[in-house]
Design a protein around this motif. Structure first.
Motif, mmCIF file in Angstrom:
data_model
loop_
_atom_site.group_PDB
_atom_site.id
_atom_site.type_symbol
_atom_site.label_atom_id
_atom_site.label_comp_id
_atom_site.label_asym_id
_atom_site.label_seq_id
_atom_site.Cartn_x
_atom_site.Cartn_y
_atom_site.Cartn_z
ATOM 1 N N HIS A 181 0.833 -1.200 0.000
ATOM 2 C CA HIS A 181 0.000 0.000 0.000
ATOM 3 C C HIS A 181 0.866 1.246 0.000
ATOM 4 C CE1 HIS A 181 -2.828 -3.054 1.453
ATOM 5 N NE2 HIS A 181 -3.706 -2.324 0.791
ATOM 6 N N GLY A 208 -6.419 10.308 -0.207
ATOM 7 C CA GLY A 208 -7.288 9.166 0.075
ATOM 8 C C GLY A 208 -8.228 8.857 -1.081
ATOM 9 N N THR A 209 -8.526 9.838 -1.902
ATOM 10 C CA THR A 209 -9.439 9.606 -3.035
ATOM 11 C C THR A 209 -8.826 8.704 -4.093
ATOM 12 O OG1 THR A 209 -8.712 11.598 -4.190
ATOM 13 C CG2 THR A 209 -10.594 11.828 -2.691
ATOM 14 N N VAL A 210 -7.513 8.533 -4.067
ATOM 15 C CA VAL A 210 -6.857 7.639 -5.019
ATOM 16 C C VAL A 210 -6.253 6.409 -4.328
ATOM 17 C CG1 VAL A 210 -6.437 9.397 -6.772
ATOM 18 C CG2 VAL A 210 -4.733 9.006 -4.987
ATOM 19 N N GLY A 211 -6.720 6.129 -3.126
ATOM 20 C CA GLY A 211 -6.320 4.912 -2.439
ATOM 21 C C GLY A 211 -5.126 5.009 -1.514
ATOM 22 N N VAL A 212 -4.591 6.198 -1.336
ATOM 23 C CA VAL A 212 -3.467 6.392 -0.422
ATOM 24 C C VAL A 212 -4.008 6.487 1.001
ATOM 25 C CG1 VAL A 212 -1.580 7.947 0.229
ATOM 26 C CG2 VAL A 212 -2.110 7.554 -2.194
ATOM 27 N N VAL A 213 -3.366 5.797 1.932
ATOM 28 C CA VAL A 213 -3.763 5.871 3.334
ATOM 29 C C VAL A 213 -3.092 7.100 3.939
ATOM 30 C CG1 VAL A 213 -3.754 4.695 5.560
ATOM 31 C CG2 VAL A 213 -3.935 3.356 3.452
#
Length: 73
Positions: free
Chosen positions: A3, A17-22
């Motif tokens: 991740h 976060g909108t592109v999957g980054v925590v």
């Protein structure tokens, strides 16, 4: 699967976060260091803001695992 995480000022990392980054919002140096220490083992890339990079110092950023990238100012 690895991740991607981001550490730094809330306004700079929260949108990732909108592109999957925590996102790990951290507003002060101690919060940045705590977020770094608390990264999950499956994180392979950490994006840090310039302020977060300064708080971490060269040690963590010089390692190969996890890979790190500093956002432009």
């Amino acid at each position: 699967m690895t991740h991607i995480a981001a550490i730094g000022e809330r306004l700079r990392v929260i949108g990732l976060g909108t592109v999957g980054v925590v996102a790990f919002p951290a507003e002060d140096p101690e919060a940045v260091r705590a977020a770094w220490r608390g990264l999950p083992a499956d994180v392979g890339l950490v994006i840090v803001t310039p302020a977060a990079a300064a708080a971490l110092g060269p040690g963590p950023l010089a390692g190969e695992d996890p890979l790190t990238a500093v956002m432009p100012p």
